[in-house]
Design an enzyme around this catalytic site. Structure first.
Site, PDB file in Angstrom:
ATOM      1  N   GLU A   8       0.857  -1.183   0.000  1.00 43.75           N
ATOM      2  CA  GLU A   8       0.000   0.000   0.000  1.00 43.75           C
ATOM      3  C   GLU A   8       0.890   1.228   0.000  1.00 43.75           C
ATOM      4  O   GLU A   8       1.688   1.439   0.914  1.00 43.75           O
ATOM      5  CB  GLU A   8      -0.908   0.004   1.229  1.00 43.75           C
TER       6      GLU A   8
ATOM      7  N   CYS B 167      -4.520   6.162   5.242  1.00 38.82           N
ATOM      8  CA  CYS B 167      -4.237   4.910   4.552  1.00 38.82           C
ATOM      9  C   CYS B 167      -5.526   4.288   4.045  1.00 38.82           C
ATOM     10  O   CYS B 167      -6.576   4.431   4.669  1.00 38.82           O
ATOM     11  CB  CYS B 167      -3.516   3.961   5.512  1.00 38.82           C
TER      12      CYS B 167
ATOM     13  N   CYS C 232      -5.319   0.632   6.484  1.00 40.69           N
ATOM     14  CA  CYS C 232      -5.302   0.688   7.951  1.00 40.69           C
ATOM     15  C   CYS C 232      -6.266   1.733   8.485  1.00 40.69           C
ATOM     16  O   CYS C 232      -5.937   2.490   9.404  1.00 40.69           O
ATOM     17  CB  CYS C 232      -3.895   0.990   8.443  1.00 40.69           C
TER      18      CYS C 232
ATOM     19  N   HIS D  90      -5.996   3.761  12.564  1.00 38.12           N
ATOM     20  CA  HIS D  90      -5.768   5.191  12.745  1.00 38.12           C
ATOM     21  C   HIS D  90      -6.948   5.831  13.477  1.00 38.12           C
ATOM     22  O   HIS D  90      -6.758   6.739  14.293  1.00 38.12           O
ATOM     23  CB  HIS D  90      -5.541   5.869  11.398  1.00 38.12           C
TER      24      HIS D  90
ATOM     25  N   ARG E 151       0.748  -3.908  11.401  1.00 37.67           N
ATOM     26  CA  ARG E 151       2.122  -3.733  10.941  1.00 37.67           C
ATOM     27  C   ARG E 151       3.065  -3.257  12.041  1.00 37.67           C
ATOM     28  O   ARG E 151       4.259  -3.131  11.811  1.00 37.67           O
ATOM     29  CB  ARG E 151       2.151  -2.759   9.766  1.00 37.67           C
TER      30      ARG E 151
ATOM     31  N   SER F 217       5.207   1.791   9.450  1.00 34.76           N
ATOM     32  CA  SER F 217       6.110   1.801   8.307  1.00 34.76           C
ATOM     33  C   SER F 217       7.063   2.982   8.334  1.00 34.76           C
ATOM     34  O   SER F 217       8.041   3.000   7.589  1.00 34.76           O
ATOM     35  CB  SER F 217       5.325   1.767   6.983  1.00 34.76           C
TER      36      SER F 217
ATOM     37  N   CYS G 135       3.297  -0.430   4.316  1.00 35.97           N
ATOM     38  CA  CYS G 135       2.077   0.361   4.127  1.00 35.97           C
ATOM     39  C   CYS G 135       2.492   1.828   4.190  1.00 35.97           C
ATOM     40  O   CYS G 135       2.600   2.397   5.264  1.00 35.97           O
ATOM     41  CB  CYS G 135       1.053   0.018   5.197  1.00 35.97           C
TER      42      CYS G 135
ATOM     43  N   CYS H 192      -2.134   5.915   1.215  1.00 37.44           N
ATOM     44  CA  CYS H 192      -3.072   5.639   0.119  1.00 37.44           C
ATOM     45  C   CYS H 192      -3.255   6.823  -0.804  1.00 37.44           C
ATOM     46  O   CYS H 192      -3.900   6.703  -1.843  1.00 37.44           O
ATOM     47  CB  CYS H 192      -4.431   5.227   0.681  1.00 37.44           C
TER      48      CYS H 192
END
Length: 576
Positions: A14, A61, A64, A68, A487, A510, A555, A558
């Site tokens: 992602e 994202c 996710c 969040h 993650r 990430s 990730c 997005c």
């Protein structure tokens, strides 16, 4: 000068990630991880009502969204000292658990498995032998010769049509693939089954949060009133559906996901010696058994492991300014206090500065790694690079003596005939994700039983309205909302002044793992892992890079968030 391999974009993730690997012959000597997109939600949030932040940050994202949202409402609740009803905590736990199971299964089959599974090889498999293999590792009912013969025909149709679709551009036939055709056919069949399975699991968040993705949340609880006789609340029918979904997830994890992971791992034992990198691991902890976020009650413990030393768990203070800091020495940002200083998220700044920090106009052949080379910052814990994610959590459970984790880890190592050191690897990271799925899906049944017991006793409260109105807030407040996302360690730090957001900083998993070097030259987790015993069979098809990077489940984000340099207006451009 030795060759530098560029993989851009890294696919099956992602967001947008670029990896450059400086080669020493066939071995990766140095690696550089570059996030090639900007995430500007933190700037967009300034001046807004903190009770609305969860709806914005879910757009950080496209995968996710739930995590969040939960981190955001927890940040506001921490700042304002809002206590949750127990039912709300249990419902959040269930929603988090469902996110894990859905995310991990999807990652394994649809993002990571194709690094180990040769789809085209499945065409030469014997369906009868495939059925025997499948039946030897699991009681999953879809394991007959006829079933696998039908799956093989579907694959053949894809190949012969020349329209491989999701299977296009793979490194099929690469000498690094080791599975026999029958194992490949079994894995591809389960790949297709997982596509159908995930449609049902997506209902879980819709039941509790109204929709999926981007389920609804509320500061002070959950937007899910419980009334067993109402058509517009969590009633008996919807709660029964939740029970059935948990059972479906549990069956798939027990009979498909975990057996497949162990079966495939048996052919790639050499990957138990590659891809660790740092040896330092961080876990914020999550999933309380009570109404409060008391770390002593967390399923996942909070702490840090340094230098592989499982005998010592270091305490972690999320609010201490000298512990968690973000550095921008090699990032396309500038700090007003100077770029050599790390900032705690309460003091964090998101000042974009591409041109002056080494950015060059794309397209470019190589990154200038002497200056800025990523839109990701470099988070550090007490000055150290650390890894977050499933491996960190499983190691934390193992080190603290969690009975189920110890049994799962020890039995897995025994079955694969691997030493404990194999945990610290690309293979260990992939196996840890499956093992923690088993732990979580079992825990979900307990949270569900607790919720039902509360309802039966007459406790149906899911929201605490006491501090909802801004008139009840102090003039200034700050808090941190943490959670263990699939993650890894996720934190949202918020500063509230006069009822509005004065500063907001999200440090995502990430960022911890994919961030660039810091001022001391310390590599991030991706970079260090790629520099750890990675030899490439074919530099033109660097499947080894994909295996290790995908083991983290990257990730990045997005969407790209941009600011007009003339008007200052923030707007969003979606990547399609």
């Amino acid at each position: 000068m030795s060759e530098r391999i560029v993989v851009d974009p890294i696919t099956r993730i992602e967001g947008h990630l670029r990896i450059e690997a400086q080669m020493d012959g066939a071995t990766i000597a140095q690696a550089y991880s570059s996030g090639t997109m900007v995430r500007g939600i933190e700037t967009i949030l300034k001046g807004r009502d903190p009770r609305d932040a969860w709806a914005f940050v879910q757009r950080i994202c496209g995968v996710c969204t739930l995590v969040h949202g939960i981190a955001s409402v927890r940040a506001v609740e921490d700042a304002l000292r809002i206590e949750l009803p127990l039912n709300a905590q249990l419902i959040r736990n269930l929603m988090i658990g469902a996110q894990y199971i859905h995310d991990h299964v999807m990652h394994f089959y649809h993002l990571h498995a194709l690094d180990w599974v040769d789809v085209v090889s499945a065409l030469s498999a014997d369906p009868k032998a495939t059925a025997e293999l499948a039946q030897s590792i699991s009681a999953w009912p879809k394991s007959s010769p006829g079933y696998f013969a039908d799956t093989q025909k579907r694959i053949k149709t894809f190949v012969e049509s020349g329209q491989l679709g999701i299977f296009a551009n793979g490194y099929w036939g690469h000498p690094a693939y080791k599975l026999p055709p029958e194992a490949n056919l079994m894995a591809v069949a389960h790949y297709l089954e997982a596509l159908a399975w995930q449609r049902d699991t997506a209902k879980f968040h819709a039941i509790f949060g109204g929709k999926n993705p981007h389920p609804n949340f509320v500061v002070g609880g959950v937007p899910s009133p419980i009334d067993l006789d109402s058509d517009s609340a969590l009633n008996a029918k919807r709660l029964a559906e939740v029970r059935n979904l948990i059972q479906s997830m549990r069956t798939f994890v027990d009979q498909v996901y975990v057996p497949d992971t162990l079966a495939i791992a048996g052919f790639y034992k050499d990957w138990g010696e590659r891809g660790e990198g740092l040896g330092n691991f961080l876990c914020y902890g999550d999933l309380p058994t009570g109404a409060s976020l008391d770390p002593a009650t967390f399923l996942f413990p909070r702490g840090a492991i340094l230098d592989r030393d499982l005998s010592t768990i270091h305490e972690v203070d999320l609010e201490a300014t000298g512990e968690i800091q973000e550095f921008v020495n090699h990032s396309w940002y500038e700090y007003s206090v100077g770029n050599d200083r790390g900032l705690h998220p309460y003091e964090g700044q998101t000042n974009l500065e591409y041109d002056r920090r080494g950015g060059v106009a794309p397209p470019y052949k190589q990154l200038d790694v002497s200056d800025g080379y990523s839109w990701l910052k470099a988070p550090r814990w007490k000055g150290r690079s650390v890894e977050v994610g499933p491996l960190a959590r499983v190691l934390m459970l193992y080190a603290t003596g969690h009975d189920q984790a110890k049994e799962l880890v020890d039995s897995t190592l025994s079955r694969l005939e691997l030493p404990v050191d194999a945990l610290y690897s690309t293979l260990g990271r992939t196996a840890a994700r499956a093992l923690e799925s088993k732990i979580l899906v079992d825990a979900m049944q307990g949270w569900y039983d607790g919720l039902i017991a509360n309802v039966k006793s007459g406790d149906t409260k899911t929201f605490n309205e006491t501090l909802w109105e801004p008139s009840s807030w102090p003039s200034r407040a700050q808090g941190v909302g943490i959670m263990e996302a699939p993650r890894g360690a996720l934190g949202h730090w918020i500063v509230i002044e006069d009822g509005r957001i004065a500063n907001y900083q999200a440090v995502v998993p990430s960022t911890w793992n994919a961030g660039p070097r810091d001022g001391r030259g310390q590599a991030g987790a991706y970079e260090a892992a790629l520099q750890d015993n990675h030899q490439l069979v074919d530099v033109k098809q660097p499947i080894e890079i994909l295996r290790t990077i995908h083991s983290f489940d990257p990730c990045i984000a997005c969407a790209v968030h941009l600011a007009d340099p003339e008007s200052g207006e923030s707007f969003q451009v979606r990547v399609v």
